[in-house]
Scaffold this motif. Structure first.
Motif, PDB file in Angstrom:
ATOM      1  N   GLU A  97       0.832  -1.207   0.000  1.00 57.52           N
ATOM      2  CA  GLU A  97       0.000   0.000   0.000  1.00 57.52           C
ATOM      3  C   GLU A  97       0.865   1.254   0.000  1.00 57.52           C
ATOM      4  OE1 GLU A  97      -3.214   0.138  -0.415  1.00 57.52           O
ATOM      5  OE2 GLU A  97      -3.605  -2.005  -0.218  1.00 57.52           O
ATOM      6  N   SER A  98       1.926   1.249   0.771  1.00 56.78           N
ATOM      7  CA  SER A  98       2.826   2.401   0.836  1.00 56.78           C
ATOM      8  C   SER A  98       3.496   2.644  -0.518  1.00 56.78           C
ATOM      9  CB  SER A  98       3.879   2.163   1.922  1.00 56.78           C
ATOM     10  OG  SER A  98       4.793   3.219   1.946  1.00 56.78           O
ATOM     11  N   LYS A 112      -8.869  -4.834  -4.722  1.00 57.03           N
ATOM     12  CA  LYS A 112      -8.541  -3.429  -4.552  1.00 57.03           C
ATOM     13  C   LYS A 112      -7.606  -2.914  -5.643  1.00 57.03           C
ATOM     14  CE  LYS A 112      -6.898  -0.079  -1.184  1.00 57.03           C
ATOM     15  NZ  LYS A 112      -6.432   0.140   0.180  1.00 57.03           N
ATOM     16  N   HIS A 113      -6.657  -3.731  -6.056  1.00 56.41           N
ATOM     17  CA  HIS A 113      -5.623  -3.270  -6.981  1.00 56.41           C
ATOM     18  C   HIS A 113      -5.643  -3.992  -8.327  1.00 56.41           C
ATOM     19  CE1 HIS A 113      -3.849  -0.764  -3.919  1.00 56.41           C
ATOM     20  NE2 HIS A 113      -3.872  -1.785  -3.083  1.00 56.41           N
ATOM     21  N   ALA A 171       0.826   4.116  -2.880  1.00 56.02           N
ATOM     22  CA  ALA A 171       0.195   5.374  -2.477  1.00 56.02           C
ATOM     23  C   ALA A 171       0.767   6.590  -3.189  1.00 56.02           C
ATOM     24  CB  ALA A 171       0.307   5.556  -0.970  1.00 56.02           C
ATOM     25  N   GLU A 172       2.024   6.560  -3.530  1.00 56.05           N
ATOM     26  CA  GLU A 172       2.665   7.733  -4.110  1.00 56.05           C
ATOM     27  C   GLU A 172       2.665   7.739  -5.635  1.00 56.05           C
ATOM     28  OE1 GLU A 172       6.424   8.566  -2.353  1.00 56.05           O
ATOM     29  OE2 GLU A 172       5.742   7.932  -0.374  1.00 56.05           O
ATOM     30  N   LYS A 222       0.517   7.834  -9.150  1.00 55.54           N
ATOM     31  CA  LYS A 222      -0.769   8.032  -9.813  1.00 55.54           C
ATOM     32  C   LYS A 222      -0.870   7.022 -10.938  1.00 55.54           C
ATOM     33  CE  LYS A 222      -1.279  12.930  -8.921  1.00 55.54           C
ATOM     34  NZ  LYS A 222      -1.475  14.260  -9.506  1.00 55.54           N
TER      35      LYS A 222
END
Length: 126
Positions: free
Chosen positions: A42-43, A79-80, A46-47, A49
């Motif tokens: 997730e980390s 989710k991904h 997160a950054e 786009k």
């Protein structure tokens, strides 16, 4: 007493919006394994786009999932799933072929099974 190893090791490489994951699964995965790996994933995402994920999964030492861990894996896919461009599953067990087919139902990209590491690596690196 015999020690049973289990867990996931992860490598994360980012280039612009591309994310290359290398995962090695060992033993029978449990919920605690996903509690460790999920925040790292997730980390990393997160950054970025509109990330484009390519993943190489080494399942040669994977013995399966406990039910809650299977659910954790499924939730990551939901989710991904649209962010995965290619997934190569490298293994030596026939049931991993079925896992690759089922996995392709939940991600937008290509999911393929390989019994040769170099072929799997080549597939996700192109």
């Amino acid at each position: 007493m015999k020690t049973k190893k289990h867990g996931l090791s992860i490598g994360i490489e980012r280039v612009d919006n591309d994310l290359f994951l290398s995962l090695k699964a060992i033993g029978k995965l449990n919920h605690q394994d996903y509690e460790i790996i999920t925040p790292m994933l997730e980390s990393a995402l997160a950054e970025i786009k509109q990330p484009k994920i390519k993943a190489l999964i080494d399942g040669t030492e994977l013995d399966g999932w406990e039910p809650r861990a299977a659910w954790d894996d499924f939730k990551i896919g939901l989710k991904h799933g649209n962010e995965f461009e290619k997934i190569a599953i490298y293994g030596n067990k026939n049931w991993l072929k079925l896992t690759a087919k089922i996995g392709s139902w939940f991600v937008s990209g290509e999911v393929e099974y390989f019994d040769n590491y170099e072929s799997a690596l080549s597939r996700v690196r192109t």
